[in-house]
Design a protein around this motif. Structure first.
Motif, PDB file in Angstrom:
ATOM      1  N   UNK A   1       0.846  -1.190   0.000  1.00 27.08           N
ATOM      2  CA  UNK A   1       0.000   0.000   0.000  1.00 27.08           C
ATOM      3  C   UNK A   1       0.885   1.244   0.000  1.00 27.08           C
ATOM      4  N   UNK A   2       0.349   2.378  -0.398  1.00 26.86           N
ATOM      5  CA  UNK A   2       1.168   3.603  -0.362  1.00 26.86           C
ATOM      6  C   UNK A   2       1.818   3.860   0.998  1.00 26.86           C
ATOM      7  N   UNK A   3       1.139   3.531   2.082  1.00 30.01           N
ATOM      8  CA  UNK A   3       1.689   3.757   3.425  1.00 30.01           C
ATOM      9  C   UNK A   3       2.908   2.881   3.709  1.00 30.01           C
ATOM     10  N   UNK A   4       3.087   1.795   2.950  1.00 29.63           N
ATOM     11  CA  UNK A   4       4.226   0.888   3.149  1.00 29.63           C
ATOM     12  C   UNK A   4       5.496   1.391   2.470  1.00 29.63           C
ATOM     13  N   UNK A   5       5.365   2.325   1.555  1.00 30.12           N
ATOM     14  CA  UNK A   5       6.498   2.703   0.713  1.00 30.12           C
ATOM     15  C   UNK A   5       7.695   3.282   1.471  1.00 30.12           C
ATOM     16  N   UNK A   6       7.522   4.089   2.514  1.00 28.54           N
ATOM     17  CA  UNK A   6       8.717   4.545   3.240  1.00 28.54           C
ATOM     18  C   UNK A   6       9.535   3.396   3.826  1.00 28.54           C
ATOM     19  N   UNK A   7       8.874   2.383   4.367  1.00 29.81           N
ATOM     20  CA  UNK A   7       9.600   1.230   4.917  1.00 29.81           C
ATOM     21  C   UNK A   7      10.282   0.438   3.810  1.00 29.81           C
TER      22      UNK A   7
ATOM     23  N   UNK B   1      14.409  -0.194   3.314  1.00 27.95           N
ATOM     24  CA  UNK B   1      15.044  -1.510   3.138  1.00 27.95           C
ATOM     25  C   UNK B   1      15.929  -1.479   1.895  1.00 27.95           C
ATOM     26  N   UNK B   2      15.373  -0.985   0.794  1.00 29.39           N
ATOM     27  CA  UNK B   2      16.121  -0.946  -0.459  1.00 29.39           C
ATOM     28  C   UNK B   2      17.265   0.054  -0.396  1.00 29.39           C
TER      29      UNK B   2
ATOM     30  N   UNK C   1      16.430   4.979  -4.241  1.00 25.33           N
ATOM     31  CA  UNK C   1      15.483   5.502  -5.224  1.00 25.33           C
ATOM     32  C   UNK C   1      14.599   6.561  -4.570  1.00 25.33           C
ATOM     33  N   UNK C   2      14.235   7.606  -5.317  1.00 17.73           N
ATOM     34  CA  UNK C   2      13.328   8.610  -4.752  1.00 17.73           C
ATOM     35  C   UNK C   2      11.931   8.011  -4.548  1.00 17.73           C
ATOM     36  N   UNK C   3      11.178   8.607  -3.649  1.00 15.10           N
ATOM     37  CA  UNK C   3       9.833   8.104  -3.339  1.00 15.10           C
ATOM     38  C   UNK C   3       8.953   8.062  -4.587  1.00 15.10           C
ATOM     39  N   UNK C   4       9.164   8.987  -5.521  1.00 19.58           N
ATOM     40  CA  UNK C   4       8.356   8.987  -6.747  1.00 19.58           C
ATOM     41  C   UNK C   4       8.552   7.684  -7.527  1.00 19.58           C
ATOM     42  N   UNK C   5       9.745   7.134  -7.496  1.00 20.97           N
ATOM     43  CA  UNK C   5       9.997   5.865  -8.196  1.00 20.97           C
ATOM     44  C   UNK C   5       9.229   4.726  -7.542  1.00 20.97           C
ATOM     45  N   UNK C   6       9.148   4.743  -6.210  1.00 23.24           N
ATOM     46  CA  UNK C   6       8.387   3.696  -5.508  1.00 23.24           C
ATOM     47  C   UNK C   6       6.897   3.854  -5.762  1.00 23.24           C
ATOM     48  N   UNK C   7       6.429   5.076  -5.810  1.00 23.11           N
ATOM     49  CA  UNK C   7       5.012   5.320  -6.095  1.00 23.11           C
ATOM     50  C   UNK C   7       4.660   4.828  -7.499  1.00 23.11           C
ATOM     51  N   UNK C   8       5.537   5.095  -8.461  1.00 22.05           N
ATOM     52  CA  UNK C   8       5.304   4.617  -9.827  1.00 22.05           C
ATOM     53  C   UNK C   8       5.336   3.094  -9.868  1.00 22.05           C
TER      54      UNK C   8
END
Length: 163
Positions: free
Chosen positions: A10-16, A20-21, A37-44
């Motif tokens: 979920x979007x809320x999981x992306x910071x964690x 890790x990465x 990677x920037x957060x935008x890359x994880x969101x995409x």
């Protein structure tokens, strides 16, 4: 790991996930990225169609994640996916990687995927053992294919035929 739940990210999981990465990008060699990677890359990445993106949620703490992605963009590769699993530092050896892979491989089988491949930067005996335990077989090693932290790094390729 009685409280562990494997579920879609979920979007809320992306910071964690990014943490890790990012640690592996900066300090490890499991990825050939040199910077997080920037957060935008994880969101995409979360929004990619046809990909699986799962997390291991252990009582509200993300302890690992698994993804699948297109192996190559050519149409004949449509039934082959590349997979990856990352487990948070201190969580290895607790069954997180295996639980993630079991769920990921079941979902890919349901999606009609025929073959999965994985690349493991060497040395990484834990990752090789995880892949073998999950039914992957080693199909080759590319020597000195990447350079990180002043070292040449080999990559083992593994594959598993599904269903």
């Amino acid at each position: 790991m009685c409280g562990m739940d494997i579920r879609r990210a979920l979007p809320a999981d992306l910071p964690a996930v990014a943490a890790i990465y990012g640690r592996e990008a900066r300090d490890g060699h499991a990825t050939f990225d040199l910077e997080p990677r920037p957060m935008e890359a994880w969101e995409a990445r979360l929004g990619e169609h046809g990909d699986q993106f799962l997390v291991a949620d252990d009582g509200g703490t993300i302890t690992g994640y698994a993804t699948s992605s297109a192996y190559r963009p050519k149409p004949a590769y449509a039934h082959t996916r590349e997979t990856t699993v990352y487990v948070a530092p201190g969580q290895q050896g607790r069954g997180t990687g295996r639980a993630l892979y079991d769920d990921l491989l079941a979902r890919l089988t349901s999606d009609g995927i025929h073959l999965v491949v994985a690349a493991v930067a060497l040395p990484n005996p834990g990752s090789l053992a995880l892949h073998r335990t999950c039914g992957f077989e080693e199909v080759g090693v590319m020597r000195e294919v990447g350079r990180k932290h002043g070292l040449w790094i080999d990559v083992a390729w593994l594959q598993k035929v599904l269903g």
